[in-house]
Enzyme design. Structure first.
Site, PDB file in Angstrom:
ATOM      1  N   ASP A   1       0.825  -1.213   0.000  1.00 12.90           N
ATOM      2  CA  ASP A   1       0.000   0.000   0.000  1.00 12.90           C
ATOM      3  C   ASP A   1       0.865   1.272   0.000  1.00 12.90           C
ATOM      4  O   ASP A   1       2.087   1.213   0.239  1.00 12.90           O
ATOM      5  CB  ASP A   1      -0.896  -0.037   1.254  1.00 12.90           C
ATOM      6  CG  ASP A   1      -2.260   0.602   1.030  1.00 12.90           C
ATOM      7  OD1 ASP A   1      -2.379   1.450   0.129  1.00 12.90           O
ATOM      8  OD2 ASP A   1      -3.199   0.260   1.766  1.00 12.90           O
TER       9      ASP A   1
ATOM     10  N   ASP B   1     -10.390   1.991  -4.101  1.00 14.38           N
ATOM     11  CA  ASP B   1     -10.956   1.629  -2.796  1.00 14.38           C
ATOM     12  C   ASP B   1     -12.468   1.566  -2.863  1.00 14.38           C
ATOM     13  O   ASP B   1     -13.116   1.208  -1.879  1.00 14.38           O
ATOM     14  CB  ASP B   1     -10.540   2.656  -1.733  1.00 14.38           C
ATOM     15  CG  ASP B   1      -9.264   2.225  -1.023  1.00 14.38           C
ATOM     16  OD1 ASP B   1      -8.778   1.123  -1.310  1.00 14.38           O
ATOM     17  OD2 ASP B   1      -8.764   2.993  -0.181  1.00 14.38           O
TER      18      ASP B   1
END
Ligand code: DGJ
Length: 694
Positions: free
Chosen positions: A441, A498
């Protein structure tokens, strides 16, 4: 004297010429030229006239246009010597080395002690051309800007399409009309970023998804790019791509651009998309286990967030496996004292409060369910509330009083000790446990753009990949903040967004398919009530949208009722049955005549079968569905087609359509020219039409 060179493939020809041993320029890029084409005549016919108010000769639009050569637009490089004096090169051609489908062009500027090297390779099997530029000096120089080899853009185009976006809203196309001057895009945030996907498409007048001429560009660099699309006063157009300006902070003897990937298509935007999809999948991504099918993922983030509890996780894993998941990914929250997002980034040791016996018992359970195990890291980041920061405050990139992002700072990846520390932390976990996947990430922008960060991250990834070649890595950056062919040279999957909202995903996936194949594009079935949009979407829509790409689940499986679980198992089984041919299928965007419909056809590499996904994004303005025309079928062949989810037709669809009852057989010609009329449907629903050649 004119010298010429040509590169040929089935999709395109690229011709370069050099006048009087100057730096070469591209004089033709388009459909394949006959072998007999006289390239000197081609150069002669392309010469621009001169009239009043012009220079007496038009400066070349060369591979690196030269500021000192009276070029009227943006130069291909901007350099200074160690004292800060601008260097204004004028290059002479030294050598062109041509092998098969590749050219290495070397030019020199003796006055400024500079060598310019352009490498151009045409990949006939995919239709992509790769271009990189290098500048060398025998003394230290500063580089402000270096463009990959510069290409002309067609004057038959009225607009250009580039991409912006945001968190949970990636891959938004911008259509900008061509006009005199510059359209400039630059990511100054130190990563590719949601807002700056480094791609450009130039559709020639009249081009659609399925027909017409188009040119496309992608710059494979993860540290932020600059794009210049410029129309000169004489009408010529140039496209430049390179790293964002002033991101090489130290002087050096050599600077190199990342690869620029380009392609020309005579078959609409899909011709560009297919070239990029194939090239990325077959030539760029380093598949960890090329012979293993893409596994169905389960990712626990939206089920538990930071609330890790072993019995609950085991229960979730058991249920996920029963639904068809094959890889369980433990997301953020397993390390340090990470109970929320204010703390512990950098402390990559297992949180023994949550995992008193380490990760082993959970991993054993996951394996017992027949799944592999993946784990989340955010290596380049640090929280001020962390043992790492308390021990190494000097490892933070940028000033201490900078504005944080998600309460976190960035580590200085140019420091070898930072990369060594991160390598030790990650490799310790990989050595201790059978981990086959890392979700990597990157949840904030950099305090300033700095190419050294990207070089450091690439080197760390390369070292880990060399030592753990079986471990697959996903590039995630709050969703789609780091998606480019540079990171995908080192990773195997991207987390597109997301947003697990299937409606939003439908259009994002549609646009991302201009560059990305299904095999690398993660797509998960989210919760019934979407956490990032607040929308409530039914399981069928959510499941089929995820099944368009590399499928996974991300909801808490304990929320599923029997119907939802049945649908999810069914769609997952379908995906597993079809994933082998879909892996190498081309994703073709269809020109839906109804703007409420977003539709694509995934066509097998051998053309023997296809699946069409036709999503309804809103109610149509007309009352009945318009026919949907397919593409790239064999006009003479016959195809049996059937609606895979015909049982989902709603009561308001009252007509007697054959497709609601049975399969039908049509020629490729009829399917492409007339199309298929699908049953009436609600918004936020999708038809899945399968077909095979008989
Ligand atoms: C952002 C990612 O995109 C999410 O999927 C999740 O991994 C969170 N970060 C975790 O902090």
């Amino acid at each position: 004297m004119i010298q010429t060179w040509r590169l040929d493939g089935p999709q395109q020809t690229l011709v370069l010429s050099s006048n009087d041993a100057r730096c070469p320029q591209v004089i033709y890029w388009g459909p394949p030229l006959p072998p007999s084409e006289d390239l000197n005549e081609l150069a002669a016919v392309g010469t621009l006239d001169v009239t009043g108010g012009m220079l007496d000769q038009n400066p070349d639009l060369s591979l690196s246009p030269e500021a000192a050569g009276s070029f009227l637009g943006q130069p291909g490089m901007s350099l200074r010597d160690a004292q800060g004096t601008p260097l204004l090169p004028e290059f002479s051609l030294c050598d062109v080395d041509q092998k098969d489908h590749a050219l290495i062009v070397t030019c020199e500027d003796k006055t400024n002690h500079l060598t310019y090297i352009a490498q151009i390779a045409l990949h006939p099997e995919t239709g992509v051309i790769t271009l990189t530029a290098k500048v060398k000096s025998d003394r230290l120089i500063h580089m402000h800007w270096l463009a990959a080899p510069v290409l002309p853009a067609p004057q038959t185009a009225d607009e250009m399409i580039d991409f912006s976006g945001r968190w949970c809203g990636e891959f938004q196309p911008n259509h900008t009309p061509w006009s005199a001057g510059i359209r400039m895009r630059e990511s100054r945030v130190g990563r590719t970023d949601h807002a700056h996907f480094p791609g450009l498409i130039i559709p020639c007048r009249g081009a659609t998804n399925t027909s017409g001429n188009a040119y496309a560009f992608h710059y494979g660099w993860s540290g932020g790019h600059r794009m210049v699309a410029e129309e000169l006063p004489d009408g010529r157009r140039q496209i430049q791509f390179g790293n964002a300006t002033e991101t090489e902070h130290a002087p050096a003897n050599v600077f190199v651009t990342a690869p620029l990937y380009v392609t020309y298509s005579a078959t609409g935007l899909n011709g560009c998309a297919v070239a990029f999809q194939r090239h990325l999948r077959d030539n760029v991504v380093p598949w960890a286990k090329p012979d293993t099918p893409r596994p169905v993922h389960y990712n626990c983030w939206e089920a538990i967030y930071f609330d890790h509890d072993i019995p609950e996780l085991k229960d979730i894993a058991t249920r996920a496996a029963a639904l068809g998941a094959e890889r369980f990914v433990l997301d953020d929250g397993w390390f340090g004292k990470r109970d929320d997002d204010t703390t512990s980034l950098g402390d990559w040791q297992v949180d023994l409060r949550k995992y008193p016996d380490g990760l082993g018992p959970l991993i054993d359970h996951v394996h017992a369910q027949g799944m592999t195990f993946g784990i989340w890291f955010e290596p380049e980041m640090i929280n001020l509330d962390s043992d790492l920061y308390r021990a190494r405050p000097g490892w933070v990139l940028g000033p201490v009083d900078q504005i944080p992002g998600r309460q976190q700072m960035v580590l200085n990846m140019a420091l070898p000790e930072v990369c060594a520390y991160l390598y030790d932390c990650i490799s310790t976990v990989l050595r201790a446990h059978p981990v086959d996947y890392i979700k990597w990430d990157h949840n904030r922008v950099l305090p300033m753009p700095d190419a050294a960060q990207t070089h450091g991250t690439y080197a760390l990834l390369d070292r880990l990949r060399a030592d753990f070649p079986q471990v697959e890595i996903e590039s995630c950056a709050s969703g789609g903040g780091r998606i480019d062919f540079g990171i995908l040279t080192r990773t195997q999957r991207v987390w597109l967004s997301d947003s697990n909202d299937a409606l939003e995903r439908l259009s994002m996936q549609h646009n991302a398919a201009l560059f990305l194949p299904a095999a690398v594009t993660g797509s998960h079935v989210g919760p019934r009530h979407c956490h990032t949009s607040g929308r409530t979407l039914d399981i069928e829509f959510r499941a089929w949208v995820a099944a368009q790409r590399h499928m996974g689940f991300e909801m808490d499986p304990r929320e599923l009722d029997d119907h939802e679980a049945t649908v999810l198992r069914d769609v997952t089984d379908w995906w597993k049955t079809n994933r082998d041919w879909m892996y190498s299928a081309d994703i073709l965007r269809l020109d839906a005549s109804d703007p409420a419909v977003i539709a694509e056809e995934q066509l097998a590499a051998d053309g023997s079968r296809f699946v069409v996904f036709a999503g309804k994004t809103r109610n149509s303005s007309q009352i009945a569905p318009r026919p949907l025309r397919l593409t790239r079928l064999d006009p003479q062949a016959r195809y049996e087609i059937w609606l895979r989810n015909r049982g989902s037709a709603k009561g308001l669809s009252r007509g007697a359509l054959a497709l609601k009852e049975r399969s039908i057989t049509m020629s490729g010609q009829a399917l492409m020219h007339h199309g298929v009329t699908l049953p009436w449907s609600f918004p936020d629903s999708i038809w899945v039409l399968e077909g095979h050649r008989i």
